[in-house]
Design a protein around this motif. Structure first.
Motif, PDB file in Angstrom:
ATOM      1  N   THR A 269       0.837  -1.197   0.000  1.00 42.89           N
ATOM      2  CA  THR A 269       0.000   0.000   0.000  1.00 42.89           C
ATOM      3  C   THR A 269       0.875   1.250   0.000  1.00 42.89           C
ATOM      4  N   LEU A 270       1.902   1.208   0.827  1.00 39.06           N
ATOM      5  CA  LEU A 270       2.806   2.355   0.920  1.00 39.06           C
ATOM      6  C   LEU A 270       3.460   2.634  -0.427  1.00 39.06           C
ATOM      7  N   LYS A 271       3.858   1.567  -1.096  1.00 38.91           N
ATOM      8  CA  LYS A 271       4.534   1.735  -2.378  1.00 38.91           C
ATOM      9  C   LYS A 271       3.659   2.459  -3.378  1.00 38.91           C
ATOM     10  N   VAL A 272       2.348   2.184  -3.315  1.00 36.01           N
ATOM     11  CA  VAL A 272       1.423   2.784  -4.264  1.00 36.01           C
ATOM     12  C   VAL A 272       1.034   4.193  -3.849  1.00 36.01           C
ATOM     13  N   ASN A 273       0.833   4.367  -2.563  1.00 33.42           N
ATOM     14  CA  ASN A 273       0.269   5.613  -2.059  1.00 33.42           C
ATOM     15  C   ASN A 273       1.359   6.572  -1.573  1.00 33.42           C
ATOM     16  N   THR A 274       1.813   7.420  -2.447  1.00 33.76           N
ATOM     17  CA  THR A 274       2.891   8.350  -2.118  1.00 33.76           C
ATOM     18  C   THR A 274       2.554   9.197  -0.908  1.00 33.76           C
ATOM     19  N   ASP A 275       1.365   9.723  -0.952  1.00 30.95           N
ATOM     20  CA  ASP A 275       0.977  10.662   0.084  1.00 30.95           C
ATOM     21  C   ASP A 275       1.020  10.005   1.461  1.00 30.95           C
ATOM     22  N   LEU A 276       0.530   8.790   1.512  1.00 26.17           N
ATOM     23  CA  LEU A 276       0.536   8.050   2.768  1.00 26.17           C
ATOM     24  C   LEU A 276       1.968   7.844   3.259  1.00 26.17           C
ATOM     25  N   THR A 277       2.837   7.407   2.371  1.00 25.40           N
ATOM     26  CA  THR A 277       4.232   7.185   2.736  1.00 25.40           C
ATOM     27  C   THR A 277       4.853   8.479   3.241  1.00 25.40           C
TER      28      THR A 277
END
Lengths: 234, 234
Positions: free
Chosen positions: B117-125
DNA sequence: CGAGTTGTTGACCTACTTCAATTCTCGTGG
DNA sequence: CCACGAGAATTGAAGTAGGTCAACAACTCG
Protein backbone atom coordinates in the motif's frame (compact mmCIF):
# COMPACT_ATOMS: atom_id res chain seq x y z
CA UNK A 1 31.00 28.79 6.41
CA UNK A 2 32.40 29.54 2.99
CA UNK A 3 31.08 28.08 -0.18
CA UNK A 4 33.09 25.21 -1.53
CA UNK A 5 34.62 25.57 -4.95
CA UNK A 6 33.26 22.16 -5.82
CA UNK A 7 29.72 23.35 -6.29
CA UNK A 8 28.42 21.28 -9.11
CA UNK A 9 25.34 20.36 -10.98
CA UNK A 10 26.39 17.73 -13.42
CA UNK A 11 26.40 14.00 -13.05
CA UNK A 12 30.06 13.89 -13.92
CA UNK A 13 31.16 15.75 -10.85
CA UNK A 14 32.94 13.29 -8.64
CA UNK A 15 32.40 15.30 -5.53
CA UNK A 16 28.67 15.39 -5.74
CA UNK A 17 28.25 11.83 -6.70
CA UNK A 18 29.91 10.77 -3.52
CA UNK A 19 28.24 13.45 -1.53
CA UNK A 20 24.82 11.95 -1.93
CA UNK A 21 23.85 8.55 -0.64
CA UNK A 22 23.37 6.21 -3.56
CA UNK A 23 19.65 6.04 -3.04
CA UNK A 24 19.26 9.77 -3.52
CA UNK A 25 19.99 10.45 -7.16
CA UNK A 26 16.93 12.60 -7.73
CA UNK A 27 18.20 15.66 -5.94
CA UNK A 28 21.49 15.89 -7.71
CA UNK A 29 20.63 19.12 -9.47
CA UNK A 30 19.92 21.63 -6.74
CA UNK A 31 22.56 21.54 -4.14
CA UNK A 32 25.50 23.40 -2.77
CA UNK A 33 28.63 22.05 -1.22
CA UNK A 34 30.21 23.65 1.80
CA UNK A 35 33.50 23.30 3.50
CA UNK A 36 33.64 23.39 7.28
CA UNK A 37 36.73 23.66 9.43
CA UNK A 38 37.48 21.42 12.37
CA UNK A 39 35.51 22.40 15.44
CA UNK A 40 33.19 24.64 13.49
CA UNK A 41 29.46 24.47 14.08
CA UNK A 42 27.23 23.42 11.20
CA UNK A 43 23.93 24.07 12.88
CA UNK A 44 22.91 24.54 16.48
CA UNK A 45 19.87 23.47 18.45
CA UNK A 46 16.88 25.74 18.01
CA UNK A 47 18.15 26.97 14.68
CA UNK A 48 15.32 27.23 12.24
CA UNK A 49 15.33 24.35 9.85
CA UNK A 50 16.36 25.52 6.45
CA UNK A 51 17.49 22.32 4.83
CA UNK A 52 19.04 18.93 5.10
CA UNK A 53 22.75 18.03 4.97
CA UNK A 54 24.69 15.18 3.49
CA UNK A 55 28.28 14.59 4.39
CA UNK A 56 30.71 14.22 1.56
CA UNK A 57 33.85 13.81 3.57
CA UNK A 58 34.98 14.25 7.14
CA UNK A 59 33.27 13.48 10.43
CA UNK A 60 30.65 15.32 12.38
CA UNK A 61 29.30 14.93 15.89
CA UNK A 62 25.60 15.42 16.49
CA UNK A 63 25.17 16.55 20.03
CA UNK A 64 23.02 18.40 22.50
CA UNK A 65 24.32 20.72 25.18
CA UNK A 66 22.46 21.14 28.37
CA UNK A 67 24.94 23.32 30.07
CA UNK A 68 27.96 25.39 29.29
CA UNK A 69 30.33 22.51 29.62
CA UNK A 70 28.02 19.55 29.43
CA UNK A 71 26.80 17.80 26.38
CA UNK A 72 25.66 14.43 25.19
CA UNK A 73 26.88 13.22 21.84
CA UNK A 74 23.99 11.49 20.21
CA UNK A 75 25.79 10.08 17.24
CA UNK A 76 28.64 10.57 14.86
CA UNK A 77 28.10 11.00 11.17
CA UNK A 78 30.61 10.24 8.47
CA UNK A 79 30.82 10.39 4.69
CA UNK A 80 27.51 9.44 3.12
CA UNK A 81 25.37 10.11 6.20
CA UNK A 82 22.42 12.44 6.50
CA UNK A 83 22.09 15.20 9.05
CA UNK A 84 19.34 17.55 10.00
CA UNK A 85 16.62 15.20 8.87
CA UNK A 86 14.83 15.59 12.16
CA UNK A 87 13.85 19.00 10.98
CA UNK A 88 11.48 17.25 8.61
CA UNK A 89 9.13 16.73 11.53
CA UNK A 90 6.45 19.07 12.80
CA UNK A 91 8.67 21.30 14.84
CA UNK A 92 10.63 23.42 12.40
CA UNK A 93 13.72 23.62 14.54
CA UNK A 94 16.83 21.55 14.78
CA UNK A 95 16.60 19.80 18.15
CA UNK A 96 20.34 19.16 18.21
CA UNK A 97 23.62 20.72 17.15
CA UNK A 98 26.16 19.49 14.67
CA UNK A 99 29.86 20.26 14.87
CA UNK A 100 32.67 19.15 12.58
CA UNK A 101 35.30 16.95 14.20
CA UNK A 102 37.66 17.29 11.25
CA UNK A 103 37.67 19.36 8.08
CA UNK A 104 34.40 18.36 6.46
CA UNK A 105 32.70 18.90 3.14
CA UNK A 106 28.94 18.92 3.25
CA UNK A 107 26.22 18.97 0.70
CA UNK A 108 23.28 21.14 1.57
CA UNK A 109 19.83 20.74 0.11
CA UNK A 110 17.09 23.24 0.64
CA UNK A 111 14.20 21.89 2.63
CA UNK A 112 11.47 22.99 0.26
CA UNK A 113 13.24 21.46 -2.68
CA UNK A 114 13.92 18.26 -0.82
CA UNK A 115 10.31 17.94 0.24
CA UNK A 116 8.96 18.54 -3.22
CA UNK A 117 11.37 15.92 -4.53
CA UNK A 118 10.04 13.51 -1.97
CA UNK A 119 6.48 14.22 -3.03
CA UNK A 120 7.30 13.28 -6.58
CA UNK A 121 9.65 10.40 -5.97
CA UNK A 122 7.72 7.62 -4.25
CA UNK A 123 10.59 5.27 -4.15
CA UNK A 124 12.85 7.78 -2.49
CA UNK A 125 10.26 8.59 0.15
CA UNK A 126 9.75 4.91 0.76
CA UNK A 127 13.44 4.37 1.32
CA UNK A 128 13.71 7.39 3.52
CA UNK A 129 10.84 6.09 5.60
CA UNK A 130 12.67 2.83 6.07
CA UNK A 131 15.76 4.74 7.01
CA UNK A 132 13.77 6.54 9.68
CA UNK A 133 12.30 3.31 10.99
CA UNK A 134 15.82 1.99 11.43
CA UNK A 135 17.01 5.16 13.07
CA UNK A 136 14.08 5.09 15.43
CA UNK A 137 14.77 1.53 16.41
CA UNK A 138 18.39 2.34 17.02
CA UNK A 139 17.50 5.42 19.01
CA UNK A 140 15.11 3.48 21.22
CA UNK A 141 17.70 0.86 21.86
CA UNK A 142 20.34 3.31 22.92
CA UNK A 143 17.84 5.03 25.18
CA UNK A 144 17.21 1.76 26.95
CA UNK A 145 20.89 1.08 27.23
CA UNK A 146 21.42 4.41 28.85
CA UNK A 147 18.81 3.77 31.46
CA UNK A 148 19.85 0.36 32.63
CA UNK A 149 23.51 -0.12 31.83
CA UNK A 150 26.35 0.87 34.14
CA UNK A 151 28.77 3.55 33.04
CA UNK A 152 31.45 0.94 32.48
CA UNK A 153 29.23 -1.05 30.16
CA UNK A 154 28.14 2.10 28.34
CA UNK A 155 31.74 2.98 27.69
CA UNK A 156 32.42 -0.52 26.39
CA UNK A 157 29.39 -0.21 24.17
CA UNK A 158 30.51 3.17 22.90
CA UNK A 159 33.89 1.78 21.92
CA UNK A 160 32.32 -1.13 20.07
CA UNK A 161 29.94 1.26 18.35
CA UNK A 162 32.79 3.46 17.19
CA UNK A 163 34.65 0.43 15.91
CA UNK A 164 31.58 -0.73 14.00
CA UNK A 165 30.91 2.65 12.47
CA UNK A 166 34.42 3.66 11.54
CA UNK A 167 36.25 0.39 11.37
CA UNK A 168 39.81 -0.15 12.51
CA UNK A 169 43.10 -0.35 10.74
CA UNK A 170 45.44 -3.34 10.82
CA UNK A 171 46.87 -2.47 14.22
CA UNK A 172 43.38 -2.38 15.80
CA UNK A 173 43.25 1.40 15.97
CA UNK A 174 39.78 2.85 15.43
CA UNK A 175 39.69 5.01 12.33
CA UNK A 176 38.56 8.08 14.21
CA UNK A 177 40.53 10.33 16.49
CA UNK A 178 38.50 11.37 19.47
CA UNK A 179 39.23 13.36 22.59
CA UNK A 180 38.45 11.82 25.95
CA UNK A 181 36.05 14.66 26.52
CA UNK A 182 34.04 13.58 23.48
CA UNK A 183 34.27 9.95 24.46
CA UNK A 184 32.82 10.84 27.85
CA UNK A 185 30.01 12.81 26.26
CA UNK A 186 29.27 9.94 23.92
CA UNK A 187 29.07 7.47 26.81
CA UNK A 188 27.06 9.79 28.99
CA UNK A 189 29.65 9.86 31.74
CA UNK A 190 31.64 12.57 33.44
CA UNK A 191 35.12 13.19 32.21
CA UNK A 192 36.74 11.92 35.38
CA UNK A 193 34.71 8.75 35.51
CA UNK A 194 35.54 7.98 31.91
CA UNK A 195 39.15 8.47 32.74
CA UNK A 196 39.06 6.02 35.62
CA UNK A 197 37.26 3.36 33.66
CA UNK A 198 39.54 3.74 30.66
CA UNK A 199 42.45 3.46 33.01
CA UNK A 200 41.18 0.19 34.36
CA UNK A 201 40.56 -1.11 30.84
CA UNK A 202 44.08 -0.15 29.88
CA UNK A 203 45.58 -1.95 32.87
CA UNK A 204 43.67 -5.07 31.89
CA UNK A 205 45.01 -4.82 28.34
CA UNK A 206 41.53 -4.43 26.89
CA UNK A 207 42.02 -1.06 25.22
CA UNK A 208 44.82 1.41 24.76
CA UNK A 209 44.37 5.15 24.51
CA UNK A 210 47.28 7.21 23.33
CA UNK A 211 46.30 10.80 22.84
CA UNK A 212 43.29 10.82 20.57
CA UNK A 213 43.99 7.34 19.25
CA UNK A 214 41.88 4.45 20.41
CA UNK A 215 43.09 0.89 20.09
CA UNK A 216 40.92 -2.11 20.93
CA UNK A 217 43.03 -4.99 22.17
CA UNK A 218 40.48 -7.42 23.51
CA UNK A 219 37.11 -7.09 21.88
CA UNK A 220 35.76 -10.27 23.42
CA UNK A 221 36.34 -8.87 26.88
CA UNK A 222 34.56 -5.65 25.97
CA UNK A 223 31.51 -7.60 24.83
CA UNK A 224 31.79 -9.53 28.04
CA UNK A 225 31.58 -6.38 30.09
CA UNK A 226 28.46 -5.33 28.26
CA UNK A 227 26.77 -8.67 28.80
CA UNK A 228 27.88 -9.14 32.37
CA UNK A 229 26.36 -5.85 33.14
CA UNK A 230 23.08 -6.84 31.59
CA UNK A 231 22.97 -9.73 33.99
CA UNK A 232 24.32 -7.97 37.02
CA UNK A 233 21.35 -5.68 37.14
CA UNK A 234 19.70 -9.00 37.96
CA UNK B 1 -6.11 -13.41 21.25
CA UNK B 2 -9.51 -14.14 19.82
CA UNK B 3 -10.85 -12.57 16.69
CA UNK B 4 -13.20 -9.68 17.34
CA UNK B 5 -16.72 -9.94 16.07
CA UNK B 6 -16.37 -6.48 14.63
CA UNK B 7 -14.31 -7.59 11.68
CA UNK B 8 -15.39 -5.39 8.86
CA UNK B 9 -14.54 -4.34 5.40
CA UNK B 10 -16.97 -1.64 4.53
CA UNK B 11 -16.68 2.06 4.94
CA UNK B 12 -19.89 2.12 6.93
CA UNK B 13 -18.44 0.11 9.79
CA UNK B 14 -18.09 2.43 12.69
CA UNK B 15 -15.48 0.34 14.38
CA UNK B 16 -13.05 0.35 11.54
CA UNK B 17 -13.42 3.95 10.66
CA UNK B 18 -12.24 4.88 14.11
CA UNK B 19 -9.71 2.16 14.21
CA UNK B 20 -7.57 3.74 11.56
CA UNK B 21 -5.90 7.10 11.89
CA UNK B 22 -7.63 9.55 9.61
CA UNK B 23 -4.65 9.78 7.31
CA UNK B 24 -4.74 6.10 6.57
CA UNK B 25 -7.85 5.50 4.51
CA UNK B 26 -6.14 3.42 1.86
CA UNK B 27 -5.81 0.27 3.89
CA UNK B 28 -9.39 0.03 4.98
CA UNK B 29 -10.07 -3.14 3.05
CA UNK B 30 -7.63 -5.72 4.36
CA UNK B 31 -7.66 -5.82 8.08
CA UNK B 32 -8.75 -7.78 11.06
CA UNK B 33 -9.84 -6.53 14.43
CA UNK B 34 -8.81 -8.24 17.61
CA UNK B 35 -9.92 -8.01 21.16
CA UNK B 36 -7.34 -8.21 23.91
CA UNK B 37 -7.99 -8.58 27.61
CA UNK B 38 -6.44 -6.45 30.29
CA UNK B 39 -2.87 -7.46 31.02
CA UNK B 40 -2.64 -9.62 27.93
CA UNK B 41 0.41 -9.41 25.69
CA UNK B 42 -0.05 -8.25 22.12
CA UNK B 43 3.46 -8.90 20.94
CA UNK B 44 6.73 -9.47 22.74
CA UNK B 45 10.26 -8.41 22.01
CA UNK B 46 12.05 -10.59 19.48
CA UNK B 47 8.78 -11.75 18.00
CA UNK B 48 9.05 -11.90 14.27
CA UNK B 49 7.37 -8.94 12.68
CA UNK B 50 4.22 -10.01 10.98
CA UNK B 51 2.31 -6.77 10.74
CA UNK B 52 1.42 -3.45 12.13
CA UNK B 53 -1.24 -2.60 14.70
CA UNK B 54 -3.65 0.26 15.12
CA UNK B 55 -5.53 0.76 18.33
CA UNK B 56 -9.25 1.17 18.06
CA UNK B 57 -10.01 1.49 21.73
CA UNK B 58 -8.29 0.93 25.04
CA UNK B 59 -4.75 1.61 26.16
CA UNK B 60 -1.53 -0.25 25.62
CA UNK B 61 1.89 0.07 27.15
CA UNK B 62 4.93 -0.39 24.95
CA UNK B 63 7.73 -1.62 27.12
CA UNK B 64 10.96 -3.52 27.30
CA UNK B 65 11.90 -5.93 30.06
CA UNK B 66 15.46 -6.40 30.97
CA UNK B 67 14.88 -8.64 33.89
CA UNK B 68 12.16 -10.71 35.44
CA UNK B 69 10.78 -7.84 37.43
CA UNK B 70 12.31 -4.88 35.72
CA UNK B 71 11.04 -3.05 32.75
CA UNK B 72 11.02 0.36 31.18
CA UNK B 73 7.81 1.63 29.71
CA UNK B 74 8.73 3.44 26.54
CA UNK B 75 5.38 4.91 25.76
CA UNK B 76 1.68 4.47 26.08
CA UNK B 77 -0.56 4.14 23.09
CA UNK B 78 -4.23 4.94 22.97
CA UNK B 79 -7.06 4.89 20.45
CA UNK B 80 -5.82 5.96 17.04
CA UNK B 81 -2.16 5.24 17.67
CA UNK B 82 0.12 2.94 15.71
CA UNK B 83 2.13 0.11 17.19
CA UNK B 84 4.71 -2.22 15.82
CA UNK B 85 5.83 0.21 13.16
CA UNK B 86 9.43 -0.25 14.20
CA UNK B 87 9.24 -3.62 12.54
CA UNK B 88 9.26 -1.76 9.24
CA UNK B 89 12.99 -1.29 9.65
CA UNK B 90 15.73 -3.64 8.57
CA UNK B 91 15.62 -5.95 11.53
CA UNK B 92 12.50 -8.05 11.16
CA UNK B 93 11.86 -8.34 14.87
CA UNK B 94 9.84 -6.32 17.31
CA UNK B 95 12.40 -4.69 19.58
CA UNK B 96 9.82 -4.11 22.30
CA UNK B 97 6.75 -5.67 23.84
CA UNK B 98 3.20 -4.40 23.93
CA UNK B 99 0.73 -5.22 26.68
CA UNK B 100 -2.85 -4.11 27.10
CA UNK B 101 -3.57 -1.99 30.16
CA UNK B 102 -7.31 -2.29 29.74
CA UNK B 103 -9.59 -4.26 27.45
CA UNK B 104 -8.42 -3.17 24.03
CA UNK B 105 -9.57 -3.58 20.47
CA UNK B 106 -6.84 -3.54 17.87
CA UNK B 107 -6.74 -3.47 14.16
CA UNK B 108 -4.08 -5.61 12.60
CA UNK B 109 -2.67 -5.10 9.12
CA UNK B 110 -0.41 -7.57 7.46
CA UNK B 111 3.05 -6.23 6.85
CA UNK B 112 3.27 -7.21 3.20
CA UNK B 113 -0.06 -5.61 2.44
CA UNK B 114 0.83 -2.49 4.34
CA UNK B 115 4.11 -2.14 2.52
CA UNK B 116 2.58 -2.61 -0.89
CA UNK B 117 0.00 0.00 0.00
CA UNK B 118 2.81 2.36 0.92
CA UNK B 119 4.53 1.74 -2.38
CA UNK B 120 1.42 2.78 -4.26
CA UNK B 121 0.27 5.61 -2.06
CA UNK B 122 2.89 8.35 -2.12
CA UNK B 123 0.98 10.66 0.08
CA UNK B 124 0.54 8.05 2.77
CA UNK B 125 4.23 7.18 2.74
CA UNK B 126 5.06 10.85 2.91
CA UNK B 127 2.89 11.34 5.96
CA UNK B 128 4.23 8.24 7.60
CA UNK B 129 7.73 9.52 7.04
CA UNK B 130 6.81 12.74 8.77
CA UNK B 131 5.28 10.78 11.60
CA UNK B 132 8.55 8.90 11.99
CA UNK B 133 10.55 12.10 11.95
CA UNK B 134 8.42 13.37 14.82
CA UNK B 135 8.70 10.13 16.72
CA UNK B 136 12.43 10.15 16.28
CA UNK B 137 12.68 13.66 17.57
CA UNK B 138 10.56 12.78 20.56
CA UNK B 139 12.56 9.65 21.23
CA UNK B 140 15.83 11.55 21.15
CA UNK B 141 14.48 14.11 23.53
CA UNK B 142 13.35 11.60 26.07
CA UNK B 143 16.70 9.86 25.86
CA UNK B 144 18.41 13.08 26.76
CA UNK B 145 16.01 13.70 29.59
CA UNK B 146 16.75 10.31 31.01
CA UNK B 147 20.44 10.92 31.02
CA UNK B 148 20.55 14.27 32.69
CA UNK B 149 17.38 14.73 34.71
CA UNK B 150 16.98 13.67 38.32
CA UNK B 151 14.44 11.01 39.20
CA UNK B 152 12.20 13.60 40.76
CA UNK B 153 12.15 15.66 37.59
CA UNK B 154 11.62 12.57 35.46
CA UNK B 155 8.60 11.69 37.53
CA UNK B 156 7.24 15.20 37.17
CA UNK B 157 7.82 14.98 33.45
CA UNK B 158 6.09 11.61 33.26
CA UNK B 159 3.02 13.00 34.98
CA UNK B 160 2.86 15.97 32.64
CA UNK B 161 3.33 13.65 29.68
CA UNK B 162 0.45 11.46 30.81
CA UNK B 163 -1.74 14.50 31.28
CA UNK B 164 -0.88 15.74 27.81
CA UNK B 165 -1.53 12.41 26.18
CA UNK B 166 -4.68 11.37 27.97
CA UNK B 167 -6.07 14.64 29.21
CA UNK B 168 -7.78 15.10 32.54
CA UNK B 169 -11.37 15.32 33.61
CA UNK B 170 -12.94 18.29 35.37
CA UNK B 171 -11.55 17.33 38.79
CA UNK B 172 -7.98 17.22 37.42
CA UNK B 173 -7.80 13.45 37.37
CA UNK B 174 -5.74 12.04 34.51
CA UNK B 175 -7.89 9.96 32.20
CA UNK B 176 -5.79 6.86 32.67
CA UNK B 177 -5.60 4.53 35.60
CA UNK B 178 -2.07 3.44 36.28
CA UNK B 179 -0.42 1.35 38.96
CA UNK B 180 2.51 2.81 40.83
CA UNK B 181 4.59 0.00 39.48
CA UNK B 182 3.89 1.16 35.93
CA UNK B 183 4.45 4.77 36.88
CA UNK B 184 7.85 3.81 38.24
CA UNK B 185 8.70 1.90 35.06
CA UNK B 186 7.63 4.84 32.98
CA UNK B 187 9.81 7.24 34.94
CA UNK B 188 12.74 4.88 35.01
CA UNK B 189 12.86 4.72 38.79
CA UNK B 190 12.58 1.97 41.35
CA UNK B 191 9.24 1.35 42.90
CA UNK B 192 10.31 2.55 46.32
CA UNK B 193 11.90 5.73 45.04
CA UNK B 194 8.79 6.56 43.09
CA UNK B 195 6.81 6.03 46.23
CA UNK B 196 8.90 8.40 48.25
CA UNK B 197 8.86 11.12 45.65
CA UNK B 198 5.13 10.81 45.12
CA UNK B 199 4.70 11.01 48.85
CA UNK B 200 6.60 14.26 48.97
CA UNK B 201 4.60 15.65 46.06
CA UNK B 202 1.39 14.69 47.85
CA UNK B 203 2.44 16.39 51.07
CA UNK B 204 3.16 19.55 49.09
CA UNK B 205 -0.28 19.38 47.50
CA UNK B 206 1.16 19.03 44.03
CA UNK B 207 -0.39 15.71 43.11
CA UNK B 208 -2.73 13.21 44.71
CA UNK B 209 -2.64 9.47 44.13
CA UNK B 210 -5.56 7.41 45.30
CA UNK B 211 -5.24 3.83 44.18
CA UNK B 212 -4.69 3.90 40.45
CA UNK B 213 -6.07 7.40 40.08
CA UNK B 214 -3.73 10.30 39.49
CA UNK B 215 -4.76 13.86 40.20
CA UNK B 216 -2.62 16.86 39.32
CA UNK B 217 -3.21 19.70 41.76
CA UNK B 218 -0.43 22.11 40.95
CA UNK B 219 0.81 21.86 37.40
CA UNK B 220 2.89 25.01 37.61
CA UNK B 221 4.89 23.53 40.46
CA UNK B 222 5.49 20.34 38.48
CA UNK B 223 6.86 22.34 35.57
CA UNK B 224 8.94 24.19 38.09
CA UNK B 225 10.50 20.99 39.33
CA UNK B 226 11.41 20.00 35.79
CA UNK B 227 13.03 23.34 35.07
CA UNK B 228 14.76 23.72 38.39
CA UNK B 229 16.34 20.42 37.78
CA UNK B 230 17.57 21.48 34.40
CA UNK B 231 19.35 24.31 36.08
CA UNK B 232 20.53 22.43 39.11
CA UNK B 233 22.72 20.26 36.99
CA UNK B 234 24.37 23.64 36.60
C1' DC C 1 60.44 30.30 32.06
C1' DG C 2 55.86 31.48 33.90
C1' DA C 3 50.87 31.09 32.71
C1' DG C 4 47.38 28.66 31.02
C1' DT C 5 45.21 24.61 29.35
C1' DT C 6 44.66 19.56 29.61
C1' DG C 7 45.66 15.15 31.98
C1' DT C 8 45.45 12.38 36.57
C1' DT C 9 44.23 11.28 40.84
C1' DG C 10 42.16 10.97 45.45
C1' DA C 11 38.60 12.24 48.83
C1' DC C 12 34.20 13.35 49.50
C1' DC C 13 29.09 13.45 48.89
C1' DT C 14 24.67 12.60 47.25
C1' DA C 15 20.89 10.64 44.96
C1' DC C 16 19.59 6.56 44.13
C1' DT C 17 18.90 1.50 44.57
C1' DT C 18 18.45 -2.48 47.33
C1' DC C 19 16.98 -4.99 51.13
C1' DA C 20 14.36 -6.01 54.98
C1' DA C 21 10.68 -5.27 58.20
C1' DT C 22 5.91 -3.96 58.97
C1' DT C 23 1.44 -2.80 58.01
C1' DC C 24 -2.40 -2.60 55.09
C1' DT C 25 -5.86 -4.60 51.87
C1' DC C 26 -8.64 -7.68 50.10
C1' DG C 27 -10.17 -12.12 48.33
C1' DT C 28 -11.28 -16.85 49.82
C1' DG C 29 -12.55 -20.62 52.29
C1' DG C 30 -13.95 -22.46 56.59
C1' DC D 1 -18.59 -13.38 59.62
C1' DC D 2 -14.13 -14.00 60.77
C1' DA D 3 -9.50 -15.66 60.11
C1' DC D 4 -5.80 -16.02 57.40
C1' DG D 5 -2.60 -15.67 53.74
C1' DA D 6 -0.86 -13.38 49.59
C1' DG D 7 0.21 -9.66 47.70
C1' DA D 8 0.60 -4.85 47.56
C1' DA D 9 1.79 -0.37 50.23
C1' DT D 10 4.95 1.96 53.36
C1' DT D 11 8.90 3.01 55.65
C1' DG D 12 13.64 2.96 57.43
C1' DA D 13 18.48 1.57 57.15
C1' DA D 14 22.50 0.50 54.57
C1' DG D 15 25.24 0.24 50.49
C1' DT D 16 27.07 2.05 46.19
C1' DA D 17 27.93 3.98 41.70
C1' DG D 18 29.37 7.72 39.95
C1' DG D 19 29.35 12.83 39.95
C1' DT D 20 31.73 16.86 42.01
C1' DC D 21 35.57 19.21 43.66
C1' DA D 22 40.03 20.34 44.56
C1' DA D 23 44.80 19.57 44.18
C1' DC D 24 48.62 18.52 41.62
C1' DA D 25 51.40 17.02 37.43
C1' DA D 26 52.58 17.58 32.79
C1' DC D 27 52.53 19.40 28.61
C1' DT D 28 51.88 23.43 25.55
C1' DC D 29 52.80 28.07 23.76
C1' DG D 30 53.91 32.57 24.09
Amino acid sequence: MKECKNVCDTQSCFVCQRCLPDWLPAVKAQRINFEVKKGQSIFAENDLVSGIYFIYSGTVKVHKRWDKDKELIIRFAKAGDIMGHLGLGKDPKYPVSATALEPTVLCYIDRAFFESTLKVNTDLTFKLMHFFADELQHSRKSMLDFVHMSVKARIAKSLIALRNQFGMSADNTINLELSRQDLASFSGASYETLFKVVNELTLNKIVELTGRRIKILDEAELLNIINQDNLNVK
